[in-house]
Design an enzyme around this catalytic site. Structure first.
Site, PDB file in Angstrom:
ATOM      1  N   CYS A  37     -13.862 -21.269  32.372  1.00 32.80           N
ATOM      2  CA  CYS A  37     -12.600 -20.674  32.811  1.00 32.80           C
ATOM      3  C   CYS A  37     -11.625 -20.453  31.652  1.00 32.80           C
ATOM      4  O   CYS A  37     -11.311 -21.411  30.929  1.00 32.80           O
ATOM      5  CB  CYS A  37     -11.965 -21.578  33.863  1.00 32.80           C
ATOM      6  SG  CYS A  37     -10.333 -21.043  34.399  1.00 32.80           S
ATOM      7  N   LYS A  64     -16.568 -29.066  45.201  1.00 32.08           N
ATOM      8  CA  LYS A  64     -15.442 -29.860  44.703  1.00 32.08           C
ATOM      9  C   LYS A  64     -15.394 -31.216  45.397  1.00 32.08           C
ATOM     10  O   LYS A  64     -15.511 -31.293  46.621  1.00 32.08           O
ATOM     11  CB  LYS A  64     -14.136 -29.094  44.918  1.00 32.08           C
ATOM     12  CG  LYS A  64     -14.086 -27.808  44.095  1.00 32.08           C
ATOM     13  CD  LYS A  64     -12.974 -26.885  44.526  1.00 32.08           C
ATOM     14  CE  LYS A  64     -13.036 -25.582  43.745  1.00 32.08           C
ATOM     15  NZ  LYS A  64     -12.120 -24.577  44.265  1.00 32.08           N
ATOM     16  N   VAL A  77      -8.761 -25.165  38.841  1.00 31.66           N
ATOM     17  CA  VAL A  77      -8.700 -25.757  37.508  1.00 31.66           C
ATOM     18  C   VAL A  77      -8.019 -24.748  36.581  1.00 31.66           C
ATOM     19  O   VAL A  77      -8.079 -23.545  36.830  1.00 31.66           O
ATOM     20  CB  VAL A  77     -10.116 -26.105  36.983  1.00 31.66           C
ATOM     21  CG1 VAL A  77     -10.698 -27.263  37.756  1.00 31.66           C
ATOM     22  CG2 VAL A  77     -11.057 -24.898  37.024  1.00 31.66           C
ATOM     23  N   GLU A  89      -1.826 -25.280  37.146  1.00 29.93           N
ATOM     24  CA  GLU A  89      -1.337 -24.044  36.531  1.00 29.93           C
ATOM     25  C   GLU A  89      -1.313 -24.226  35.003  1.00 29.93           C
ATOM     26  O   GLU A  89      -0.599 -25.064  34.471  1.00 29.93           O
ATOM     27  CB  GLU A  89       0.046 -23.618  37.040  1.00 29.93           C
ATOM     28  CG  GLU A  89       0.122 -23.396  38.535  1.00 29.93           C
ATOM     29  CD  GLU A  89      -0.722 -22.245  39.034  1.00 29.93           C
ATOM     30  OE1 GLU A  89      -1.170 -21.414  38.198  1.00 29.93           O
ATOM     31  OE2 GLU A  89      -0.972 -22.183  40.246  1.00 29.93           O
ATOM     32  N   SER A  90      -2.101 -23.416  34.326  1.00 33.54           N
ATOM     33  CA  SER A  90      -2.385 -23.640  32.902  1.00 33.54           C
ATOM     34  C   SER A  90      -1.142 -23.670  32.016  1.00 33.54           C
ATOM     35  O   SER A  90      -0.994 -24.567  31.176  1.00 33.54           O
ATOM     36  CB  SER A  90      -3.368 -22.582  32.384  1.00 33.54           C
ATOM     37  OG  SER A  90      -2.823 -21.275  32.464  1.00 33.54           O
TER      38      SER A  90
END
Length: 256
Positions: A37, A64, A77, A89-90
């Site tokens: 990702c 999951k 993720v 949230e990155s």
């Protein structure tokens, strides 16, 4: 339909696999990740740049675990578990690292409030313009659709590249702006090989910047082998992907 589990490589490979092996011991900060990702790679790069101790846990996107869903009902993720709290949230996670671990340097956001605001403006440009153009170019199979999407990508990237101070986006210091765009730079070979994209068409400044960024140690060490990306991005190229981003593009919505 979701990609069958057997077609998704179950864990990171190459340099990223070696890095995962170093982060299996329990730590106060648990990093829930998916090796493939780009949003995960953002947070992973930030962790490595700042040298924050963490435990890496791979999340199977189709199986999951109950605990992961209990702390993170969205099931996405990257996610963190820290001090009994869950975060996701990155970009929010990356800013959390700055706030929660001030002793860990380098700092990825400038201390000067004006420069910090400018960094956030550039990150907003990445989120709202650059990433969507990459996502829209991937499924563009028709030659005319490819040309239109490719030119839109070039236009967006040229506007971004005009702000590069060099060698990194803000100048001498590597920052969260560079972290935010790095995962898409290391994946642009996909649109180069399949959609006619060329870094040189954006301009010399972009080509040089992208070349430096993909060689950054934290970027290299969080990247898996390309051959294991092929089944995943093949679904995007065939416009069969069912991710939140893919569905948003089809429906004309903002990418979540």
């Amino acid at each position: 339909m979701p990609l069958p589990d057997e077609q998704i490589y179950p864990h990171a490979t190459g340099a990223a696999e070696a890095l995962v092996a170093k982060h299996q011991e329990p730590q106060p900060l648990v990093f829930y990740a998916g090796w493939f990702c780009p949003y995960v790679q953002r947070a992973w790069i930030a962790l490595e740049e700042k040298g924050i101790p963490y435990q890496y846990k791979e999340v199977n996107p189709y199986k999951k675990e109950a605990h992961f869903l209990a702390i993170n009902p969205k099931g996405l993720v990257p996610a963190l578990e820290y001090g009994g709290h869950a975060l996701y949230e990155s970009l929010i996670i990356c800013e959390f690292f700055e706030d929660a671990f001030p002793a860990h340097t380098p700092h990825l956001l400038p201390t000067d409030p004006v420069q910090r605001a400018r960094a956030r403006m550039a990150i907003d440009q990445i989120s709202k313009t650059l990433v969507p153009t990459f996502q829209r170019l991937l499924p563009a199979a028709d030659p005319e659709a490819q040309r239109t999407a490719r030119e839109a990508a070039y236009s967006a990237l040229r506007a971004f590249a005009a702000g590069i101070k060099g060698p990194w986006y803000l100048g001498e210091e590597f920052s969260l702006v560079d972290v935010a765009i790095a995962p898409w730079i290391v994946r642009d070979y996909i649109i180069t090989e399949n959609r006619g994209y060329k870094r040189a068409e954006v301009g010399a400044a972009w080509e040089a910047y992208a070349g430096r960024l993909e060689k950054r140690e934290s970027v290299v060490n969080t990247s898996s082998l390309r051959e294991h990306m092929a089944p995943i991005y093949g679904r995007y190229l065939r416009d069969e992907a069912q991710s939140e981003a893919a569905r948003a593009i089809r429906e004309g919505r903002a990418i979540p």
